[in-house]
Design an enzyme around this catalytic site. Structure first.
Site, PDB file in Angstrom:
ATOM      1  N   TYR A  79     -10.976   1.666  10.839  1.00  0.00           N
ATOM      2  CA  TYR A  79     -12.313   1.953  10.125  1.00  0.00           C
ATOM      3  C   TYR A  79     -12.636   0.759   8.889  1.00  0.00           C
ATOM      4  CZ  TYR A  79      -8.652   4.428   6.919  1.00  0.00           C
ATOM      5  OH  TYR A  79      -7.582   4.512   6.187  1.00  0.00           O
ATOM      6  N   LYS A  80     -11.756  -0.313   8.782  1.00  0.00           N
ATOM      7  CA  LYS A  80     -11.991  -1.122   7.508  1.00  0.00           C
ATOM      8  C   LYS A  80     -13.282  -2.426   8.360  1.00  0.00           C
ATOM      9  CE  LYS A  80      -8.482   0.190   4.843  1.00  0.00           C
ATOM     10  NZ  LYS A  80      -6.864   0.303   4.575  1.00  0.00           N
ATOM     11  N   ARG A 134     -12.817  -3.656  -6.749  1.00  0.00           N
ATOM     12  CA  ARG A 134     -12.677  -4.664  -5.556  1.00  0.00           C
ATOM     13  C   ARG A 134     -14.011  -4.752  -5.054  1.00  0.00           C
ATOM     14  NH1 ARG A 134      -8.443  -2.067  -1.475  1.00  0.00           N
ATOM     15  NH2 ARG A 134     -10.061  -0.437  -1.648  1.00  0.00           N
ATOM     16  N   PHE A 140       0.831  -0.937  -0.095  1.00  0.00           N
ATOM     17  CA  PHE A 140      -0.072   0.218  -0.125  1.00  0.00           C
ATOM     18  C   PHE A 140       0.722   1.370   0.084  1.00  0.00           C
ATOM     19  CE2 PHE A 140      -3.079   3.180   1.859  1.00  0.00           C
ATOM     20  CZ  PHE A 140      -4.100   2.833   1.133  1.00  0.00           C
ATOM     21  N   ASP A 153       1.403  -4.796   8.482  1.00  0.00           N
ATOM     22  CA  ASP A 153       0.282  -4.029   8.365  1.00  0.00           C
ATOM     23  C   ASP A 153      -0.885  -5.023   8.278  1.00  0.00           C
ATOM     24  OD1 ASP A 153      -1.770  -2.457   7.379  1.00  0.00           O
ATOM     25  OD2 ASP A 153      -0.408  -0.998   6.455  1.00  0.00           O
TER      26      ASP A 153
HETATM   27  C1  LIG Z   1      -6.205   1.554   4.430  1.00  0.00           C
HETATM   28  C2  LIG Z   1      -4.496   1.107   4.647  1.00  0.00           C
HETATM   29  C3  LIG Z   1      -3.755   2.110   5.139  1.00  0.00           C
HETATM   30  C4  LIG Z   1      -4.489   3.447   5.786  1.00  0.00           C
HETATM   31  O1  LIG Z   1      -3.404   4.121   6.322  1.00  0.00           O
HETATM   32  P1  LIG Z   1      -4.300   5.524   7.279  1.00  0.00           P
HETATM   33  O2  LIG Z   1      -2.824   6.297   7.807  1.00  0.00           O
HETATM   34  O3  LIG Z   1      -4.781   4.888   8.508  1.00  0.00           O
HETATM   35  O4  LIG Z   1      -4.928   6.220   6.617  1.00  0.00           O
HETATM   36  C5  LIG Z   1      -2.713   1.733   5.443  1.00  0.00           C
HETATM   37  N1  LIG Z   1      -2.231   0.644   4.806  1.00  0.00           N
HETATM   38  C6  LIG Z   1      -2.843  -0.313   4.239  1.00  0.00           C
HETATM   39  C7  LIG Z   1      -2.201  -1.530   3.811  1.00  0.00           C
HETATM   40  C8  LIG Z   1      -4.203   0.123   4.132  1.00  0.00           C
HETATM   41  O5  LIG Z   1      -5.017  -0.838   3.460  1.00  0.00           O
END
Ligand SMILES: *Cc1c(COP(=O)(O)O)cnc(C)c1O
Length: 410
Positions: A221-222, A369, A124, A196
């Protein structure tokens, strides 16, 4: 499969009832739980009470009388249970991005003779961005980011690598890493691991303590349904607590914030990963959302997640839709809780699906997705999504110019 068969699968599944504990708009097939979890019942009432009574009436006394000050640790310990972590190792704070910065710094300071952060090229982006930011702050003699394709990760583990930073479930194609095996391989070469768990927490069985994971971060939030911008969490294994240093040494991570000592002294354990004042409104919403997991067996959640994604993959294969390829592994052991497809007109198709009530999302360059949250998605949603997708593709309604316009958030 016909719609009745999907409905029958819902009737015979004990977890299907959990959907009643969410407030979902009628007529919407919500397949975006991997991006923003749905609203659990009880959150609105709790926030109303927090605002009206606690904040409104008790004002600043709330920090003590409602123990707002203890909320990051309390919520952290509730999340720890979902991660296979004993209490005292998880704190709820900030965003994943900020938590990555704190933990990567810790790893580099613990591995003084190593300077490389190893990651995956298609991790990500924020994970890579934060590592780059840290590298430019510390300079090339202290920190470098090396990212390689997934298949080269194990070979790239050498004695320059301080920490391996990976995401368990790839955000684009939903492919899953085996945390236990990779962590073992990294440790055998003296490399720390930072996982992560953005697309894992709340939907995959995790055993961070047993797998000897060093560090982890994840999302509120997921699949935890904490609401838009809910605070994230971080995990640091107990065995590292005594030597852990992090650079965002704010007062909330001080041993005695209210001593107002001019000199920083870190709090014990994971508490030192707090920086500033926690956002009590957002964290309280997440706290309520976590009630859903209270009596839940995560193995059963995983079973339902696999069944939902498999039903979708099988139905898709049976349709043989032209121009559509499935990117997500068909082997359930190798995927998270989403199914991604590619098509050269993916953006327009995603918009046409949303216009017909099937909420999905798009990831550049050509990925749609379909996320299945086993707490509220039903097999009936699988049926509806397949039905609408096949109609959008056959009537070519996605070619409507209205669906070509780009949006800020995809
Ligand atoms: C959604 C997501 C994030 C989000 O990061 P924030 O800093 O909390 O906005 C980070 N890493 C991954 C792999 C994600 O899917």
């Amino acid at each position: 499969m016909n719609p009745e068969a999907f409905r029958e699968m819902d009737r015979s599944d004990p977890l299907a009832r959990l959907r009643e504990r969410f407030d979902l708009p009628a007529g919407t097939v919500y397949l975006n739980g991997h991006s923003l979890g749905a609203l659990p019942l009880g959150v609105s009432e709790r926030l109303e009470r927090l605002v009206q009574t606690e904040w409104g009436k008790d004002l600043v006394a709330g920090w003590n009388v409602h123990d707002w000050i203890g909320l990051p640790k309390r919520v952290g310990d509730r999340i720890a249970r979902l991660l296979g972590a004993a209490p005292g190792q998880v704190i709820c704070a900030d965003s994943i991005s900020v938590n990555l910065f704190k933990l990567l710094s810790t790893a580099l300071s613990m591995q003084a003779d190593r300077r490389v952060i190893l990651s995956q090229q298609d991790n990500f982006p924020t994970d890579l961005y934060m590592a780059e930011g840290l590298a430019s702050l510390l300079g090339p003699d202290r920190c470098r980011l090396r990212s390689v394709p997934a298949e080269r990760l194990l070979d790239a583990l050498d004695d320059q690598i301080a920490v391996l930073m990976l995401t368990q479930v790839n955000f684009r194609d939903g492919r899953l890493h085996d945390i236990r095996t990779i962590t073992e391989a990294a440790h055998a070469r003296g490399v720390m691991v930072l996982w992560d768990l953005a697309h894992s927490a709340g939907v995959l069985p995790l055993e961070l303590d047993e797998w000897q994971v060093d560090m982890a971060v994840g999302c509120g939030y997921k699949y935890l349904n904490g609401g838009p911008g809910a605070p994230a969490f971080l995990y640091l294994a107990q065995r590292h607590h005594d030597h852990a240093r992090q650079p965002l040494s704010g007062w909330m991570g001080h041993a005695q914030p209210f001593a107002f000592d001019p000199v920083y002294e870190p709090a014990g354990g994971v508490q030192r990963y707090l920086a500033g004042t926690p956002g009590i409104l957002g964290m309280t919403a997440l706290d309520v959302a976590l009630d859903l997991f209270e009596d839940l067996d995560i193995d059963q959640v995983r079973e339902r997640s696999i069944a939902l994604t498999q039903a979708f993959i099988d139905a898709l294969a049976a349709l043989r839709l032209e121009g559509v390829s499935v990117l997500t592994p068909t082997d359930p052991a190798q995927r998270g809780s989403q199914v991604s497809i590619a098509h050269e007109k993916s953006w327009a198709i995603s918009q046409a699906l949303i216009a017909r009530g099937v909420m999905v999302d798009f990831r550049a360059p050509d990925v749609i997705r379909f996320g299945f949250s086993p707490l509220y998605n039903r097999f009936a949603d699988v049926g509806a999504a397949i039905d609408v997708l096949s109609r959008v593709l056959s009537d070519k309604s996605y070619l409507d110019p209205a669906f070509a316009r780009k949006k800020k958030v995809t």
